[in-house]
Structure formats: structure tokens, C-alpha cells
Design a protein around this motif. Structure first.
Motif, PDB file in Angstrom:
ATOM      1  N   LEU A 104       3.636   4.347 -38.850  1.00  0.00           N
ATOM      2  CA  LEU A 104       2.941   3.162 -38.367  1.00  0.00           C
ATOM      3  C   LEU A 104       3.631   2.686 -37.093  1.00  0.00           C
ATOM      4  CD1 LEU A 104       2.680   1.342 -41.828  1.00  0.00           C
ATOM      5  CD2 LEU A 104       1.069   2.981 -40.821  1.00  0.00           C
ATOM      6  N   THR A 105       2.945   1.898 -36.315  1.00  0.00           N
ATOM      7  CA  THR A 105       3.515   1.395 -35.060  1.00  0.00           C
ATOM      8  C   THR A 105       3.723  -0.107 -35.193  1.00  0.00           C
ATOM      9  OG1 THR A 105       2.306   3.123 -33.891  1.00  0.00           O
ATOM     10  CG2 THR A 105       3.175   1.296 -32.565  1.00  0.00           C
ATOM     11  N   PRO A 106       4.984  -0.551 -35.225  1.00  0.00           N
ATOM     12  CA  PRO A 106       5.230  -1.974 -35.433  1.00  0.00           C
ATOM     13  C   PRO A 106       5.043  -2.796 -34.162  1.00  0.00           C
ATOM     14  CG  PRO A 106       7.314  -0.825 -35.236  1.00  0.00           C
ATOM     15  CD  PRO A 106       6.239   0.229 -35.150  1.00  0.00           C
ATOM     16  N   VAL A 107       4.671  -4.052 -34.385  1.00  0.00           N
ATOM     17  CA  VAL A 107       4.703  -5.035 -33.307  1.00  0.00           C
ATOM     18  C   VAL A 107       6.012  -5.816 -33.462  1.00  0.00           C
ATOM     19  CG1 VAL A 107       3.689  -7.170 -32.428  1.00  0.00           C
ATOM     20  CG2 VAL A 107       2.210  -5.237 -33.054  1.00  0.00           C
ATOM     21  N   VAL A 108       6.800  -5.830 -32.420  1.00  0.00           N
ATOM     22  CA  VAL A 108       8.055  -6.583 -32.419  1.00  0.00           C
ATOM     23  C   VAL A 108       7.779  -7.940 -31.788  1.00  0.00           C
ATOM     24  CG1 VAL A 108      10.336  -6.706 -31.335  1.00  0.00           C
ATOM     25  CG2 VAL A 108       9.550  -4.561 -32.386  1.00  0.00           C
ATOM     26  N   HIS A 109       8.200  -8.979 -32.466  1.00  0.00           N
ATOM     27  CA  HIS A 109       7.940 -10.315 -31.927  1.00  0.00           C
ATOM     28  C   HIS A 109       9.214 -11.127 -31.774  1.00  0.00           C
ATOM     29  CE1 HIS A 109       8.537 -12.224 -35.818  1.00  0.00           C
ATOM     30  NE2 HIS A 109       8.003 -11.128 -36.289  1.00  0.00           N
ATOM     31  N   LEU A 114      15.159  -5.642 -32.532  1.00  0.00           N
ATOM     32  CA  LEU A 114      15.330  -4.346 -31.853  1.00  0.00           C
ATOM     33  C   LEU A 114      16.551  -3.563 -32.322  1.00  0.00           C
ATOM     34  CD1 LEU A 114      14.165  -5.136 -28.193  1.00  0.00           C
ATOM     35  CD2 LEU A 114      12.953  -3.880 -29.987  1.00  0.00           C
ATOM     36  N   PRO A 115      17.739  -4.201 -32.463  1.00  0.00           N
ATOM     37  CA  PRO A 115      18.905  -3.396 -32.875  1.00  0.00           C
ATOM     38  C   PRO A 115      18.690  -2.701 -34.225  1.00  0.00           C
ATOM     39  CG  PRO A 115      19.610  -5.522 -32.022  1.00  0.00           C
ATOM     40  CD  PRO A 115      18.117  -5.569 -32.112  1.00  0.00           C
ATOM     41  N   THR A 116      18.050  -3.379 -35.175  1.00  0.00           N
ATOM     42  CA  THR A 116      17.829  -2.762 -36.480  1.00  0.00           C
ATOM     43  C   THR A 116      16.876  -1.581 -36.363  1.00  0.00           C
ATOM     44  OG1 THR A 116      17.917  -5.027 -37.273  1.00  0.00           O
ATOM     45  CG2 THR A 116      17.383  -3.337 -38.886  1.00  0.00           C
ATOM     46  N   LEU A 117      15.778  -1.787 -35.611  1.00  0.00           N
ATOM     47  CA  LEU A 117      14.824  -0.683 -35.439  1.00  0.00           C
ATOM     48  C   LEU A 117      15.482   0.481 -34.699  1.00  0.00           C
ATOM     49  CD1 LEU A 117      11.483  -2.520 -34.521  1.00  0.00           C
ATOM     50  CD2 LEU A 117      12.071  -1.399 -36.677  1.00  0.00           C
ATOM     51  N   LEU A 128      10.965   5.871 -31.857  1.00  0.00           N
ATOM     52  CA  LEU A 128       9.982   5.003 -32.503  1.00  0.00           C
ATOM     53  C   LEU A 128       9.283   4.161 -31.432  1.00  0.00           C
ATOM     54  CD1 LEU A 128       8.764   3.765 -35.144  1.00  0.00           C
ATOM     55  CD2 LEU A 128      10.633   2.111 -35.086  1.00  0.00           C
ATOM     56  N   ALA A 129       7.973   4.287 -31.404  1.00  0.00           N
ATOM     57  CA  ALA A 129       7.195   3.479 -30.456  1.00  0.00           C
ATOM     58  C   ALA A 129       6.896   2.121 -31.078  1.00  0.00           C
ATOM     59  CB  ALA A 129       5.888   4.187 -30.111  1.00  0.00           C
ATOM     60  N   PHE A 130       6.947   1.079 -30.270  1.00  0.00           N
ATOM     61  CA  PHE A 130       6.572  -0.251 -30.745  1.00  0.00           C
ATOM     62  C   PHE A 130       5.771  -0.963 -29.659  1.00  0.00           C
ATOM     63  CE2 PHE A 130      10.383  -1.137 -28.318  1.00  0.00           C
ATOM     64  CZ  PHE A 130      10.178  -2.395 -27.781  1.00  0.00           C
ATOM     65  N   HIS A 131       5.060  -1.998 -30.079  1.00  0.00           N
ATOM     66  CA  HIS A 131       4.407  -2.892 -29.121  1.00  0.00           C
ATOM     67  C   HIS A 131       5.136  -4.230 -29.198  1.00  0.00           C
ATOM     68  CE1 HIS A 131       0.346  -0.599 -28.682  1.00  0.00           C
ATOM     69  NE2 HIS A 131       1.325   0.226 -28.989  1.00  0.00           N
ATOM     70  N   LEU A 132       5.302  -4.851 -28.082  1.00  0.00           N
ATOM     71  CA  LEU A 132       5.995  -6.139 -28.026  1.00  0.00           C
ATOM     72  C   LEU A 132       4.975  -7.264 -27.920  1.00  0.00           C
ATOM     73  CD1 LEU A 132       8.925  -7.412 -27.708  1.00  0.00           C
ATOM     74  CD2 LEU A 132       8.292  -7.667 -25.302  1.00  0.00           C
ATOM     75  N   LYS A 133       5.134  -8.246 -28.782  1.00  0.00           N
ATOM     76  CA  LYS A 133       4.228  -9.393 -28.718  1.00  0.00           C
ATOM     77  C   LYS A 133       4.915 -10.543 -28.010  1.00  0.00           C
ATOM     78  CE  LYS A 133       0.965 -12.105 -31.314  1.00  0.00           C
ATOM     79  NZ  LYS A 133       0.261 -12.192 -32.586  1.00  0.00           N
ATOM     80  N   ARG A 155      16.809  -1.861 -22.861  1.00  0.00           N
ATOM     81  CA  ARG A 155      17.736  -0.854 -22.308  1.00  0.00           C
ATOM     82  C   ARG A 155      18.832  -0.523 -23.309  1.00  0.00           C
ATOM     83  NH1 ARG A 155      16.704  -2.290 -16.259  1.00  0.00           N
ATOM     84  NH2 ARG A 155      14.856  -0.973 -16.112  1.00  0.00           N
ATOM     85  N   GLN A 156      19.052  -1.431 -24.281  1.00  0.00           N
ATOM     86  CA  GLN A 156      20.052  -1.170 -25.330  1.00  0.00           C
ATOM     87  C   GLN A 156      19.491  -0.316 -26.457  1.00  0.00           C
ATOM     88  OE1 GLN A 156      23.230  -2.643 -25.039  1.00  0.00           O
ATOM     89  NE2 GLN A 156      22.389  -3.219 -23.041  1.00  0.00           N
ATOM     90  N   ALA A 157      18.245   0.073 -26.359  1.00  0.00           N
ATOM     91  CA  ALA A 157      17.590   0.732 -27.501  1.00  0.00           C
ATOM     92  C   ALA A 157      16.943   2.048 -27.068  1.00  0.00           C
ATOM     93  CB  ALA A 157      16.542  -0.215 -28.101  1.00  0.00           C
ATOM     94  N   PRO A 158      17.769   3.072 -26.855  1.00  0.00           N
ATOM     95  CA  PRO A 158      17.235   4.335 -26.314  1.00  0.00           C
ATOM     96  C   PRO A 158      16.297   5.082 -27.261  1.00  0.00           C
ATOM     97  CG  PRO A 158      19.565   4.559 -26.919  1.00  0.00           C
ATOM     98  CD  PRO A 158      19.232   3.095 -27.014  1.00  0.00           C
ATOM     99  N   HIS A 159      16.374   4.770 -28.572  1.00  0.00           N
ATOM    100  CA  HIS A 159      15.477   5.470 -29.508  1.00  0.00           C
ATOM    101  C   HIS A 159      14.146   4.750 -29.673  1.00  0.00           C
ATOM    102  CE1 HIS A 159      19.368   7.254 -30.534  1.00  0.00           C
ATOM    103  NE2 HIS A 159      18.660   8.325 -30.843  1.00  0.00           N
ATOM    104  N   LEU A 160      13.996   3.626 -28.975  1.00  0.00           N
ATOM    105  CA  LEU A 160      12.747   2.878 -29.077  1.00  0.00           C
ATOM    106  C   LEU A 160      11.960   3.029 -27.777  1.00  0.00           C
ATOM    107  CD1 LEU A 160      13.971  -0.438 -30.763  1.00  0.00           C
ATOM    108  CD2 LEU A 160      13.190   1.693 -31.838  1.00  0.00           C
TER     109      LEU A 160
END
Ligand SMILES: *Cc1c(COP(=O)(O)O)cnc(C)c1O
Length: 379
Positions: A104-109, A114-117, A128-133, A155-160
Motif C-alpha cells: 500500500l502507499t501511505p500518506v504521510v501527514h 518519516l524516520p520510522t518509515l 517505500l513510496a509515500f505521498h505527503l499531505k 533528505r534524511q530518508a534515502p529509502h523513502l
């Protein structure tokens, strides 16, 4: 069970998947090819049944679907849906595994997510792809539209991968105020800030049904998120709205049957609390549907149903499983005859917006309120 009525013929809903697909195509035609249409199928597709609706839309070419929470997305995966699924309303800590497991593709709000994901994606050895709200002024979910802070966080989240950015409009059918213009301006500035840092997300989306239906092109970007319109409804606008550019039709009809017919004398008291007293001799019918089916209690003494092709008033209190109507105008009706709670018979129409007006609520709530015990039949 020894019910004389076949299963599903006590109180049921008929859904035209063909009409939902036609509404989807109508939205596609209005927004045009470069704009991706992401049907919103949260809340069991607004009561229409998320799995059959999603299957029909996927077969009709939908590449994205939007749900509210991870469990809804997982249920679609389990039913074999392959389209991308955006999870719009938060990701609780115990839902994160579901997102990964079901693609699934989460929306981050909130940037704190971000650090947990990032850790999860890194541990899984994948991106992991996400959309930012972004909260552009609705004051509900979403990060503050501060591009610099967001750029630093991602920039701190290279896997996202920030694949999309979105915002939601609070008053999109209200042309008496400028809240929509203000929200769009905030969002535009935010996108400029991202672009200034070299970030251009693949998907940018704002519009739900109303900005599509009233042709608010500035909100279309390259993806739109219609829900209500796919089910055949557009909210009545306030103020000087432009002409509608979208025509859609309701896909859901809600029916029940007559359990009993009786003649009552003038002065007879009907139902709980004797909320209704017959002003004259009347023929009444008791219907096999009540507020436990989602028929609003607020329709007591106010609602109307379609019986024998005519509008028949609800009399007395809507009870849990039963509702009484006046059939003095259609005295030929008999037990077992169908009655339409929501739908049309020729020129006579009772749609979710009409029910909402009688009940003092909104059409969304009427549709989502049809309870799970009401079987959905697909045409
Ligand atoms: C529910 C929802 C939609 C769809 O709204 P409609 O008015 O039903 O078209 C779009 N975006 C978000 C974020 C939503 O929560």
C-alpha cells in the motif's frame, strides 16, 4: 431460516457497477488524459461495496484507488486488486506492517513519521513510496507547508520516495468565500518551494468531486480524487458557482418490502411515542427497514418513500427494524410488495441528497450510513 422472502429481499441495496464505471469515465472525460483519476473507495466505497466497486473500476482502467486506512487497503489486496492503493487517513503504528505487506502507499501527514518509515523500509531492504499531505488551510491532517523543513526531512530518508504531494480543500463547493483560493495559493507557494530545491513529485493532487464538477482547473494538477461523484452525486454549491462541467448519476437504489398493510381510524396513534396521530381514516403499511438498516431516525414523520410509483410519507417514529408509511394514495399495495427508500420510479425521485435534506444531514452520511446488514446486490 424459514423466511418466506428469498435472501436479500427484506431490505437490500442494488448497485449499478455500470453506472459507477460510467461516472468514472465522465470524470476522466472532464479532466482529460494527462490527469490521472484516482477513485476514492474508502468507507466500503461510500456504502456501495469496496471490493465489487474496486474490481469494476480496475477493470475499467483505474490505476490508483484511495482508501482511508490500511485495513481497507489490505481487504482490497486480499480480493485480488492490483492497482496502486493510497492510504489517506493516517498510519497508526500497528498499521505500518500492513502497508508493507500489502504494497500500500501511505500518506504521510507529519514529518515525525518519516524516520520510522525510513527504518522500516531500510530493514525490509527496499524503497517505500509515500505521498505527503500538506495542510494548506483546512486545519485537519497535514504537515505545515514549509518546503525547506520538508526538503531537509526527506533528505534524511534515502529509502523513502516522496512520489506525491497532496492537499485537501475545506470549502470546495462554497463560492461565497475565498477559502479555496487561499488554500490553492498556499499550496502553490509550497510547490514552488519544493521546485526551488529541485523536487518535483510525480503526482500532485488536490481535487475531490466538487472542484472537478465545477471546473476548478487550478485544483486538478495531474491527479484527482473523486469519491462522491463516482457514486453519482455532486454537492449543491453555495453562492455564484460556475456551471457544472460534470454530469453523473446515482448508482445505488435502496429497497425494502411491505410487511403488513392495515386500515386505521381517525385518531389512531402510530408507533413509538405516538408521534403521529391519524387525522382521518388511513391505510398504512409497515416496512421491513429501520434505523438499524441505516434509515435515519430523523426521518420520523418527515421522510418519504416511493410506494406504488408515488411518494408516500413516513408516519410516526422510524424504529429499529420497522418504518410505517401512509399508503392511502396507493391502497392496492400488499405485503411483500417492494418499496423504494432511495431511488427513482419514473419521474419520482428520492436521492441521498433529498433524504439528507429531510434528515438534516449530508448525502455522504446517508450513503455511508446504510448498514452492513443490508445486502448489496450488483447489477
Ligand atoms: C474522501 C476524500 C476525497 C473524496 O471526496 P469526495 O467529496 O467524496 O469526492 C478526496 N480526498 C480526500 C483526502 C478524502 O478524504
Amino acid at each position: 431460516m424459514t423466511s418466506p422472502l428469498p435472501a436479500g429481499r427484506r431490505c437490500w441495496v442494488e448497485v449499478s457497477l455500470g453506472q459507477i464505471v460510467a461516472n468514472f469515465r465522465a470524470v476522466q472525460a472532464v479532466v482529460g488524459d494527462p490527469v490521472e483519476v484516482m477513485p476514492v473507495v474508502k468507507a466500503d466505497a461510500y456504502g456501495h461495496g469496496a471490493v465489487p466497486v474496486s474490481q469494476a473500476l480496475e477493470a475499467a482502467g483505474a490505476r490508483w484507488l484511495a482508501v482511508s486506512h490500511a485495513g481497507e487497503g489490505a481487504a482490497l489486496r486480499q480480493a485480488g486488486i492490483r492497482a496502486r492503493i493510497l492510504v489517506m487517513a493516517d498510519l497508526l503504528p500497528w498499521e505500518r506492517d500492513t502497508v508493507l505487506a500489502h504494497e500500500l502507499t501511505p500518506v504521510v501527514h507529519a514529518l515525525e513519521q518519516l524516520p520510522t518509515l525510513e527504518a522500516m523500509a531500510a530493514a525490509a531492504g527496499r524503497k517505500l513510496a509515500f505521498h505527503l499531505k500538506v495542510d494548506s488551510g483546512m486545519g485537519r491532517l497535514g504537515v505545515a507547508p514549509d518546503a525547506a523543513t520538508i526538503v531537509a526531512a526527506i533528505r534524511q530518508a534515502p529509502h523513502l520516495e516522496m512520489e506525491g504531494v497532496m492537499t485537501h480543500l475545506a470549502s470546495s463547493a462554497d463560492y461565497t468565500r475565498d477559502q479555496t483560493e487561499r488554500q490553492l495559493a498556499v499550496f502553490e507557494r509550497f510547490l514552488d518551494g519544493l521546485a526551488g530545491a529541485g523536487i518535483r513529485p510525480r503526482w500532485v493532487h488536490v481535487a475531490s468531486s466538487n472542484p472537478i464538477a465545477f471546473g476548478r482547473r487550478a485544483a486538478w494538477r495531474n491527479m484527482v480524487r473523486p469519491g462522491h461523484a463516482l457514486y453519482g452525486y455532486v454537492s449543491p454549491p453555495r453562492g455564484p458557482a460556475p456551471a457544472r462541467v460534470l454530469e453523473v448519476r446515482p448508482a445505488l437504489t435502496w429497497k425494502t418490502v411491505i410487511l403488513a398493510v392495515k386500515d386505521v381510524a381517525a385518531g389512531a396513534e402510530i408507533g413509538y411515542g405516538a408521534m403521529y396521530r391519524a387525522p382521518r381514516p388511513m391505510r398504512i403499511a409497515v416496512l421491513a427497514a429501520g434505523y438499524a438498516d441505516g434509515y435515519p431516525h430523523r426521518l420520523s414523520n418527515r421522510g418519504k418513500v416511493i410506494a406504488g410509483g408515488r411518494l408516500a410519507p413516513v408516519i410516526g417514529a422510524v424504529s429499529m427494524d420497522l418504518t410505517t408509511i401512509d399508503i392511502s394514495q396507493t391502497p392496492h399495495l400488499r405485503p411483500g410488495d417492494p418499496v423504494t427508500l432511495l431511488g427513482r420510479a419514473g419521474e419520482v425521485v428520492v436521492d441521498a441528497q433529498q433524504i439528507a435534506r429531510w434528515a438534516g444531514t449530508i448525502s455522504y452520511s446517508v450513503l455511508c450510513g446504510i448498514s452492513a446488514r443490508v445486502p448489496r446486490l450488483y447489477l
